[in-house]
Design a protein around this motif. Structure first.
Motif, PDB file in Angstrom:
ATOM      1  N   ALA A   1       0.803  -1.231   0.000  1.00 41.71           N
ATOM      2  CA  ALA A   1       0.000   0.000   0.000  1.00 41.71           C
ATOM      3  C   ALA A   1       0.832   1.277   0.000  1.00 41.71           C
ATOM      4  CB  ALA A   1      -0.935  -0.004   1.211  1.00 41.71           C
ATOM      5  N   HIS A   2       2.151   1.147  -0.111  1.00 39.98           N
ATOM      6  CA  HIS A   2       2.971   2.369  -0.051  1.00 39.98           C
ATOM      7  C   HIS A   2       4.261   2.150  -0.835  1.00 39.98           C
ATOM      8  CE1 HIS A   2       4.313   6.016   2.546  1.00 39.98           C
ATOM      9  NE2 HIS A   2       5.210   5.853   1.584  1.00 39.98           N
ATOM     10  N   THR A   3       4.259   2.563  -2.090  1.00 43.85           N
ATOM     11  CA  THR A   3       5.473   2.516  -2.911  1.00 43.85           C
ATOM     12  C   THR A   3       5.621   3.857  -3.629  1.00 43.85           C
ATOM     13  OG1 THR A   3       4.395   1.695  -4.928  1.00 43.85           O
ATOM     14  CG2 THR A   3       5.119   0.032  -3.333  1.00 43.85           C
TER      15      THR A   3
ATOM     16  N   GLY B   1      -1.687  11.357  -2.337  1.00 45.89           N
ATOM     17  CA  GLY B   1      -0.604  10.997  -1.430  1.00 45.89           C
ATOM     18  C   GLY B   1       0.672  10.676  -2.193  1.00 45.89           C
ATOM     19  N   GLU B   2       1.693  10.530  -1.499  1.00 45.64           N
ATOM     20  CA  GLU B   2       1.914  10.800  -0.094  1.00 45.64           C
ATOM     21  C   GLU B   2       2.129  12.289   0.066  1.00 45.64           C
ATOM     22  OE1 GLU B   2       5.489   8.936   1.339  1.00 45.64           O
ATOM     23  OE2 GLU B   2       5.019   9.310   3.415  1.00 45.64           O
ATOM     24  N   LEU B   3       1.195  12.975   0.733  1.00 47.26           N
ATOM     25  CA  LEU B   3       1.368  14.401   0.975  1.00 47.26           C
ATOM     26  C   LEU B   3       2.303  14.586   2.178  1.00 47.26           C
ATOM     27  CD1 LEU B   3      -2.212  15.863   0.408  1.00 47.26           C
ATOM     28  CD2 LEU B   3      -0.465  15.168  -1.252  1.00 47.26           C
TER      29      LEU B   3
ATOM     30  N   LEU C   1      -0.961  10.540   4.138  1.00 43.88           N
ATOM     31  CA  LEU C   1      -0.171  11.637   4.689  1.00 43.88           C
ATOM     32  C   LEU C   1       1.083  11.099   5.366  1.00 43.88           C
ATOM     33  CD1 LEU C   1      -0.310  14.768   5.388  1.00 43.88           C
ATOM     34  CD2 LEU C   1      -1.405  14.049   7.539  1.00 43.88           C
ATOM     35  N   HIS C   2       2.199  11.718   5.053  1.00 43.99           N
ATOM     36  CA  HIS C   2       3.458  11.357   5.712  1.00 43.99           C
ATOM     37  C   HIS C   2       3.425  11.811   7.168  1.00 43.99           C
ATOM     38  CE1 HIS C   2       7.851  10.817   6.050  1.00 43.99           C
ATOM     39  NE2 HIS C   2       7.812  11.918   6.764  1.00 43.99           N
ATOM     40  N   THR C   3       3.818  10.937   8.065  1.00 46.91           N
ATOM     41  CA  THR C   3       3.942  11.317   9.473  1.00 46.91           C
ATOM     42  C   THR C   3       5.276  10.816  10.005  1.00 46.91           C
ATOM     43  OG1 THR C   3       2.927   9.288  10.302  1.00 46.91           O
ATOM     44  CG2 THR C   3       1.443  11.128   9.846  1.00 46.91           C
TER      45      THR C   3
ATOM     46  N   ALA D   1       0.906   7.464   7.113  1.00 48.12           N
ATOM     47  CA  ALA D   1       2.040   6.619   6.766  1.00 48.12           C
ATOM     48  C   ALA D   1       2.945   6.417   7.976  1.00 48.12           C
ATOM     49  CB  ALA D   1       2.820   7.254   5.621  1.00 48.12           C
ATOM     50  N   HIS D   2       3.764   5.399   7.890  1.00 39.41           N
ATOM     51  CA  HIS D   2       4.801   5.150   8.911  1.00 39.41           C
ATOM     52  C   HIS D   2       4.187   5.008  10.305  1.00 39.41           C
ATOM     53  CE1 HIS D   2       7.218   6.438   5.526  1.00 39.41           C
ATOM     54  NE2 HIS D   2       6.691   7.638   5.571  1.00 39.41           N
ATOM     55  N   TRP D   3       3.130   4.225  10.382  1.00 38.68           N
ATOM     56  CA  TRP D   3       2.451   3.935  11.659  1.00 38.68           C
ATOM     57  C   TRP D   3       1.913   5.197  12.336  1.00 38.68           C
ATOM     58  CZ3 TRP D   3       1.288  -1.003  12.461  1.00 38.68           C
ATOM     59  CH2 TRP D   3       2.176  -2.017  12.059  1.00 38.68           C
TER      60      TRP D   3
HETATM   61 ZN   LIG Z   1       6.675   8.961   4.043  1.00 37.27          ZN
END
Ligand SMILES: [Zn+2]
Length: 314
Positions: A21-23, A134-136, A166-168, A202-204
């Protein structure tokens, strides 16, 4: 060609497929002339001026998916600062997703500060089969979650039934290039204001899941989901079980951050397999595993997509 997975059957009837789900993917223009884009975008320059920072095209991603038995990937470009570059790269992502309709589902990049132009671009992208935005990146693109531009984009996302990824970042721990300062309180304020917004952190979620133990946060965050991107660089594998125990197996999406090297001590080339092995080895039930490795991504990213490209799981 997709492999047949040993965990593909649940109750003898559901055939789960693995979705990353995230590439991240870049167009041939960016790959061929990285310097042209580092000059146009200071955030891209910050993270990619070093030629060792990996950028890959679709062929390499598909090859990695085949090697690891990943059926589909959600592809994002980069959090470009300029609306013009967003449009240009989104157009390429739309095309590449059309070339691989069974394998790739694309997200668009939008620049919230571009106002109405960003809303128009978001709408164009969803109408052309993209799955969300995304990824914003609030730090990289220079916006706040309570800015009018971001709020209007979020309202458009609700109307379009499209999620925003969203990047976190974790507010504590080691520093690294791209570690941002987006406060968890800003995320909470956004979801309290717009509880219908489907938001993939994103990133938990930078630790946000912990606060779902607070009843009022849990209630407000019913449309928040978390992806596992870059997890091995940040957390011990226990994070999988710990977060699922708090938020449930319906809210966690397996995502790698490909082509990021997740195990730098033992991995030289981008490879989805080692992280998939980690996720399979953390003690999930077959049902939990099917949700986290694919079904949740289909549910979260599939709703805005027409049937031509949206058939993720039979
Ligand atoms: Zn990210």
């Amino acid at each position: 060609m997709c492999q047949v997975f040993d965990d593909s059957k649940i109750d003898g009837r559901i055939f789960a497929m693995i979705i990353d789900a995230h590439t991240h993917l870049f167009s041939p223009d960016v790959i061929a002339d990285r310097a042209r884009y580092t000059q146009r975008d200071s955030f891209f320059d910050f993270l990619y001026r070093n030629p060792k920072a990996r950028i890959v095209g679709a062929a390499e991603l598909i090859a990695a998916m085949d090697a690891a038995g990943v059926a589909k990937s959600i592809i994002a470009g980069w959090a470009w600062q300029s609306n013009d570059v967003c449009i240009e790269q989104n157009s390429w992502l739309i095309e590449i997703a059309r070339q691989y309709p069974d394998r790739l589902l694309a997200l668009c990049t939008v620049q919230p500060n571009a106002g109405d132009a960003a809303i128009r671009e978001f709408r164009r992208c969803i109408e052309n089969g993209m799955a969300g935005a995304g990824e914003l990146n609030a730090d990289g693109q220079g916006f706040r979650l309570d800015d009018t531009g971001l709020m209007n984009l979020a309202r458009a996302a609700i109307e379009l039934r499209a999620p925003i990824m969203l990047h976190t970042n974790e507010p504590v721990g080691h520093n690294y290039p791209g570690k941002g300062q987006l406060p968890l309180a800003a995320i909470y304020a956004l979801v309290k204001a717009l509880p219908d917004l489907r938001l993939v952190l994103a990133h938990w979620g930078g630790g946000y899941p912990f606060y779902e133990l607070m009843p009022e946060v849990r209630a407000a965050s019913r449309n928040i989901f978390y992806d596992t991107a870059a997890s091995p660089l940040l957390y011990a594998p226990q994070i999988f079980r710990t977060v699922v125990n708090i938020v449930g197996a319906d809210k966690v999406l397996f995502g790698s951050d490909f082509p990021l090297i997740l195990y730098p001590k033992r991995q030289k080339e981008p490879d989805m397999q080692p992280f998939l092995d980690e996720a399979r080895g953390v003690g999930f039930s077959a049902e939990e595993r099917a949700k986290i490795l694919g079904e949740n991504a289909e549910r979260v990213f599939g709703q805005s997509v027409n049937q031509a490209t949206g058939q993720l799981v039979n």
